[in-house]
Design an enzyme around this catalytic site. Structure first.
Site, PDB file in Angstrom:
ATOM      1  CG  HIS A  85      -4.916   6.685   4.802  1.00  0.00           C
ATOM      2  ND1 HIS A  85      -4.182   6.839   3.662  1.00  0.00           N
ATOM      3  CD2 HIS A  85      -5.344   5.389   4.790  1.00  0.00           C
ATOM      4  CE1 HIS A  85      -4.159   5.698   2.980  1.00  0.00           C
ATOM      5  NE2 HIS A  85      -4.873   4.805   3.660  1.00  0.00           N
ATOM      6  CG  ASP A 104      -1.958   1.070   1.207  1.00  0.00           C
ATOM      7  OD1 ASP A 104      -2.227   1.619   0.132  1.00  0.00           O
ATOM      8  OD2 ASP A 104      -2.502   1.374   2.275  1.00  0.00           O
ATOM      9  CG  HIS A 150      -5.869   0.604   6.231  1.00  0.00           C
ATOM     10  ND1 HIS A 150      -5.048  -0.348   5.656  1.00  0.00           N
ATOM     11  CD2 HIS A 150      -5.550   1.774   5.636  1.00  0.00           C
ATOM     12  CE1 HIS A 150      -4.270   0.238   4.748  1.00  0.00           C
ATOM     13  NE2 HIS A 150      -4.566   1.527   4.715  1.00  0.00           N
ATOM     14  CB  CYS A 187      -5.567   6.113  -2.119  1.00  0.00           C
ATOM     15  SG  CYS A 187      -6.671   5.201  -3.233  1.00  0.00           S
TER      16      CYS A 187
END
Length: 338
Positions: free
Chosen positions: A243, A45, A241, A274
């Site tokens: 950010h 990622d 998860h 992303c």
């Protein structure tokens, strides 16, 4: 070619710039998990969002260093078409370089992301034991990220999950945009819960709830996890998860821990974002997460100075310093970044 063995390199404490500090004073809070499994996503990622692809040998050494630092779930790469994520076009070359690490480090898992059955075929050819599929809680992001809506995405994932489970492969489900979407705004919890339950019903063993653009706050986290519990999905099947776009990732993590979640996604040095949501900045830095968890007396199995040394090593290859505050403090590099 095998990745460099970090055990043959100088210890973290011996590397230039790494201080002898690195262990916060543990003061537990009641009601938190005794141990947290960190699902490290930096190599997949994180690196998928870099402007240029690192050499495959550097990626392999990065993963080897993460394993040597004690991380036991390291998402290695993605078997997605190179057209969509060119930074991970070397998945076939990378996975054979790191698959042997599972024999060196007991309990090491090296999941890979697969988008569809073609990706699964590629993963199966390399003997993977863990895969993940990536869904969206919103129609807008599903169309941009997967090229199809939520319903069509579920139809695409169903045979992937079924075939993987039949082959004895563990399957994780990612659900993005669980708190906010740049095109649709705040995302209703009921919408997230409904799609999340469908992923679990397909056969995903674990569901990772993503705050893709980092707009979530602790109250939202607690409300969403409470909604899952009311719907019969306990924290043992969930991961988070976060950010750190608005600096909320650690606060949100603590809220999730208070709800019983014991699996947290993070990326070494705060790598990531992303490619399909430009408002999404870096992931929660693994080093910042480990500092907080160790300060709470929670076991992780991670050697924090060694992890910080790995992030400093990677910074030299990426050509820029780490945004992680723990890395900056532990490596003495903060003053150089002002």
């Amino acid at each position: 070619m095998a990745p460099t063995d970090p055990a043959a390199s100088p210890s973290a404490a011996a590397e230039p710039g790494v201080l002898e500090l690195g262990l916060p004073a543990p003061v537990p809070l009641p009601g938190l998990p005794r141990r947290v499994r960190i699902h490290e996503v930096g190599a997949r990622d994180g690196l998928q969002n870099e402007a240029t692809a690192l050499p495959v040998e550097v990626k392999a050494e990065f993963i080897a260093r993460l394993a040597a630092a004690g991380l036991r779930t390291i998402e290695a790469t993605s078997f997605v078409h190179p057209k969509w994520v060119p930074q991970l076009a070397d998945a076939e070359q990378l996975f054979p370089l790191v698959s042997g690490l599972s024999e060196q480090y007991s309990g090491l898992r090296l999941p890979v992301l697969v988008p569809n059955e073609r990706g699964l075929d590629r993963a199966l050819a390399h003997g993977v034991a863990d895969i993940a599929v990536f869904a969206s809680a919103t129609e807008s992001f599903a169309e941009r990220n997967l090229g199809r809506g939520v319903e069509a995405s579920m139809e695409m994932f169903a045979p992937v999950v079924q075939r993987a489970r039949a082959a004895g492969i563990r399957v994780r489900g990612y659900l993005s945009m669980c708190f906010g979407d740049p095109w649709e705004g705040p995302v209703p919890a009921a919408q997230v819960i409904g799609i999340g339950r469908r992923l679990l019903e397909l056969g995903c063993e674990e569901l990772s709830l993503g705050d893709t653009i980092g707009t979530g706050t602790p109250g939202q986290v607690a409300a969403l996890l409470g909604g899952f519990a009311a719907a019969g999905v306990g924290p043992e099947r969930l991961a988070v998860h976060f950010h750190d776009t608005y600096g909320q990732a650690l606060a949100n993590t603590l809220a999730a821990l208070q709800c019983g979640v014991a699996t947290v996604d993070a990326a070494a040095r705060g790598l990531g974002g992303c490619p399909y949501a430009k408002s999404a900045t870096g992931n929660l830095a693994t080093e910042d997460l480990v500092w907080m968890l160790h300060g709470l007396g929670i076991e992780t199995g991670v050697d924090l100075p060694a992890l910080a040394a790995t992030s400093r090593w990677l910074a030299d290859r990426l050509g820029r310093p780490s945004p992680s505050r723990a890395v900056r403090a532990l490596t003495g590099s903060g003053s150089q970044q002002q």
